[in-house]
Design a protein around this motif. Sequence first.
Motif, PDB file in Angstrom:
ATOM      1  N   ASP A   6       0.834  -1.209   0.000  1.00 29.86           N
ATOM      2  CA  ASP A   6       0.000   0.000   0.000  1.00 29.86           C
ATOM      3  C   ASP A   6       0.865   1.254   0.000  1.00 29.86           C
ATOM      4  O   ASP A   6       0.563   2.222  -0.693  1.00 29.86           O
ATOM      5  CB  ASP A   6      -0.934   0.026   1.209  1.00 29.86           C
ATOM      6  N   ASP A   7       1.938   1.242   0.772  1.00 27.37           N
ATOM      7  CA  ASP A   7       2.853   2.378   0.803  1.00 27.37           C
ATOM      8  C   ASP A   7       3.474   2.613  -0.572  1.00 27.37           C
ATOM      9  O   ASP A   7       3.602   3.754  -1.014  1.00 27.37           O
ATOM     10  CB  ASP A   7       3.968   2.150   1.830  1.00 27.37           C
ATOM     11  N   LEU A   8       3.846   1.547  -1.236  1.00 31.06           N
ATOM     12  CA  LEU A   8       4.437   1.656  -2.562  1.00 31.06           C
ATOM     13  C   LEU A   8       3.424   2.199  -3.577  1.00 31.06           C
ATOM     14  O   LEU A   8       3.759   3.050  -4.398  1.00 31.06           O
ATOM     15  CB  LEU A   8       4.957   0.295  -3.018  1.00 31.06           C
ATOM     16  N   VAL A   9       2.183   1.746  -3.503  1.00 33.62           N
ATOM     17  CA  VAL A   9       1.135   2.227  -4.401  1.00 33.62           C
ATOM     18  C   VAL A   9       0.928   3.728  -4.218  1.00 33.62           C
ATOM     19  O   VAL A   9       0.867   4.486  -5.188  1.00 33.62           O
ATOM     20  CB  VAL A   9      -0.180   1.459  -4.163  1.00 33.62           C
ATOM     21  N   VAL A  10       0.831   4.170  -2.977  1.00 35.09           N
ATOM     22  CA  VAL A  10       0.619   5.587  -2.694  1.00 35.09           C
ATOM     23  C   VAL A  10       1.831   6.412  -3.135  1.00 35.09           C
ATOM     24  O   VAL A  10       1.677   7.509  -3.679  1.00 35.09           O
ATOM     25  CB  VAL A  10       0.298   5.811  -1.197  1.00 35.09           C
ATOM     26  N   LEU A  11       3.035   5.894  -2.941  1.00 36.21           N
ATOM     27  CA  LEU A  11       4.233   6.598  -3.377  1.00 36.21           C
ATOM     28  C   LEU A  11       4.212   6.835  -4.885  1.00 36.21           C
ATOM     29  O   LEU A  11       4.414   7.960  -5.350  1.00 36.21           O
ATOM     30  CB  LEU A  11       5.484   5.813  -2.989  1.00 36.21           C
ATOM     31  N   PHE A  12       3.960   5.786  -5.673  1.00 31.65           N
ATOM     32  CA  PHE A  12       3.932   5.941  -7.118  1.00 31.65           C
ATOM     33  C   PHE A  12       2.769   6.816  -7.578  1.00 31.65           C
ATOM     34  O   PHE A  12       2.882   7.571  -8.529  1.00 31.65           O
ATOM     35  CB  PHE A  12       3.895   4.584  -7.825  1.00 31.65           C
ATOM     36  N   TYR A  13       1.652   6.728  -6.885  1.00 28.86           N
ATOM     37  CA  TYR A  13       0.505   7.570  -7.202  1.00 28.86           C
ATOM     38  C   TYR A  13       0.873   9.044  -6.998  1.00 28.86           C
ATOM     39  O   TYR A  13       0.644   9.883  -7.871  1.00 28.86           O
ATOM     40  CB  TYR A  13      -0.686   7.188  -6.330  1.00 28.86           C
ATOM     41  N   SER A  54     -10.244   3.687  -9.677  1.00 27.54           N
ATOM     42  CA  SER A  54      -9.385   2.729 -10.366  1.00 27.54           C
ATOM     43  C   SER A  54      -8.369   2.059  -9.442  1.00 27.54           C
ATOM     44  O   SER A  54      -8.229   0.842  -9.465  1.00 27.54           O
ATOM     45  CB  SER A  54      -8.651   3.432 -11.513  1.00 27.54           C
ATOM     46  N   ILE A  55      -7.680   2.830  -8.648  1.00 26.24           N
ATOM     47  CA  ILE A  55      -6.584   2.281  -7.855  1.00 26.24           C
ATOM     48  C   ILE A  55      -7.065   1.715  -6.526  1.00 26.24           C
ATOM     49  O   ILE A  55      -6.729   0.588  -6.154  1.00 26.24           O
ATOM     50  CB  ILE A  55      -5.502   3.355  -7.627  1.00 26.24           C
ATOM     51  N   ARG A  56      -7.868   2.466  -5.809  1.00 21.22           N
ATOM     52  CA  ARG A  56      -8.301   2.052  -4.468  1.00 21.22           C
ATOM     53  C   ARG A  56      -9.040   0.711  -4.458  1.00 21.22           C
ATOM     54  O   ARG A  56      -8.758  -0.128  -3.602  1.00 21.22           O
ATOM     55  CB  ARG A  56      -9.156   3.141  -3.851  1.00 21.22           C
ATOM     56  N   PRO A  57      -9.983   0.467  -5.382  1.00 23.90           N
ATOM     57  CA  PRO A  57     -10.660  -0.840  -5.352  1.00 23.90           C
ATOM     58  C   PRO A  57      -9.700  -2.023  -5.512  1.00 23.90           C
ATOM     59  O   PRO A  57      -9.894  -3.065  -4.898  1.00 23.90           O
ATOM     60  CB  PRO A  57     -11.630  -0.772  -6.533  1.00 23.90           C
ATOM     61  N   ARG A  58      -8.655  -1.844  -6.299  1.00 25.13           N
ATOM     62  CA  ARG A  58      -7.677  -2.923  -6.471  1.00 25.13           C
ATOM     63  C   ARG A  58      -6.912  -3.186  -5.185  1.00 25.13           C
ATOM     64  O   ARG A  58      -6.667  -4.335  -4.823  1.00 25.13           O
ATOM     65  CB  ARG A  58      -6.691  -2.570  -7.575  1.00 25.13           C
ATOM     66  N   VAL A  59      -6.520  -2.124  -4.498  1.00 22.69           N
ATOM     67  CA  VAL A  59      -5.771  -2.281  -3.249  1.00 22.69           C
ATOM     68  C   VAL A  59      -6.661  -2.901  -2.181  1.00 22.69           C
ATOM     69  O   VAL A  59      -6.249  -3.819  -1.468  1.00 22.69           O
ATOM     70  CB  VAL A  59      -5.202  -0.922  -2.786  1.00 22.69           C
ATOM     71  N   VAL A  60      -7.900  -2.438  -2.080  1.00 22.92           N
ATOM     72  CA  VAL A  60      -8.827  -2.968  -1.081  1.00 22.92           C
ATOM     73  C   VAL A  60      -9.120  -4.435  -1.371  1.00 22.92           C
ATOM     74  O   VAL A  60      -9.123  -5.266  -0.453  1.00 22.92           O
ATOM     75  CB  VAL A  60     -10.129  -2.133  -1.050  1.00 22.92           C
ATOM     76  N   GLN A  61      -9.339  -4.791  -2.628  1.00 20.09           N
ATOM     77  CA  GLN A  61      -9.619  -6.175  -2.999  1.00 20.09           C
ATOM     78  C   GLN A  61      -8.431  -7.068  -2.659  1.00 20.09           C
ATOM     79  O   GLN A  61      -8.591  -8.155  -2.134  1.00 20.09           O
ATOM     80  CB  GLN A  61      -9.937  -6.278  -4.494  1.00 20.09           C
ATOM     81  N   ARG A  62      -7.224  -6.604  -2.947  1.00 14.56           N
ATOM     82  CA  ARG A  62      -6.023  -7.385  -2.649  1.00 14.56           C
ATOM     83  C   ARG A  62      -5.889  -7.597  -1.142  1.00 14.56           C
ATOM     84  O   ARG A  62      -5.573  -8.689  -0.686  1.00 14.56           O
ATOM     85  CB  ARG A  62      -4.780  -6.686  -3.197  1.00 14.56           C
ATOM     86  N   ASP A  63      -6.169  -6.543  -0.362  1.00 13.76           N
ATOM     87  CA  ASP A  63      -6.087  -6.661   1.093  1.00 13.76           C
ATOM     88  C   ASP A  63      -7.112  -7.658   1.621  1.00 13.76           C
ATOM     89  O   ASP A  63      -6.827  -8.443   2.521  1.00 13.76           O
ATOM     90  CB  ASP A  63      -6.294  -5.311   1.765  1.00 13.76           C
TER      91      ASP A  63
END
Length: 75
Positions: A6-13, A54-63
């Motif tokens: 999640d930290d990496l996703v937010v960093l790249f975002y 687009s991004i948040r649903p993928r992260v939430v689903q993965r979690d």
Amino acid sequence: MRPTMDDLVVLFYNYAVILSAGYAVIQLDVDDRVLLLGVGLVLALFWTGCFRFSIRPRVVQRDEDESDGVENRNG
């Protein structure tokens, strides 16, 4: 504390947001503060929508998938 995916996703975002704002300012040759704030607002709205839909649903689903895997192994 170890960085998570999640930290990496937010960093790249955030990096993409900063780069797109800088690119827009350079391409539009913005000198006026009001125009700069307007362009920034439009980009902020765009990237907020992109993140939310687009991004948040993928992260939430993965979690959720990872937490189900932990429960199944422990249960």
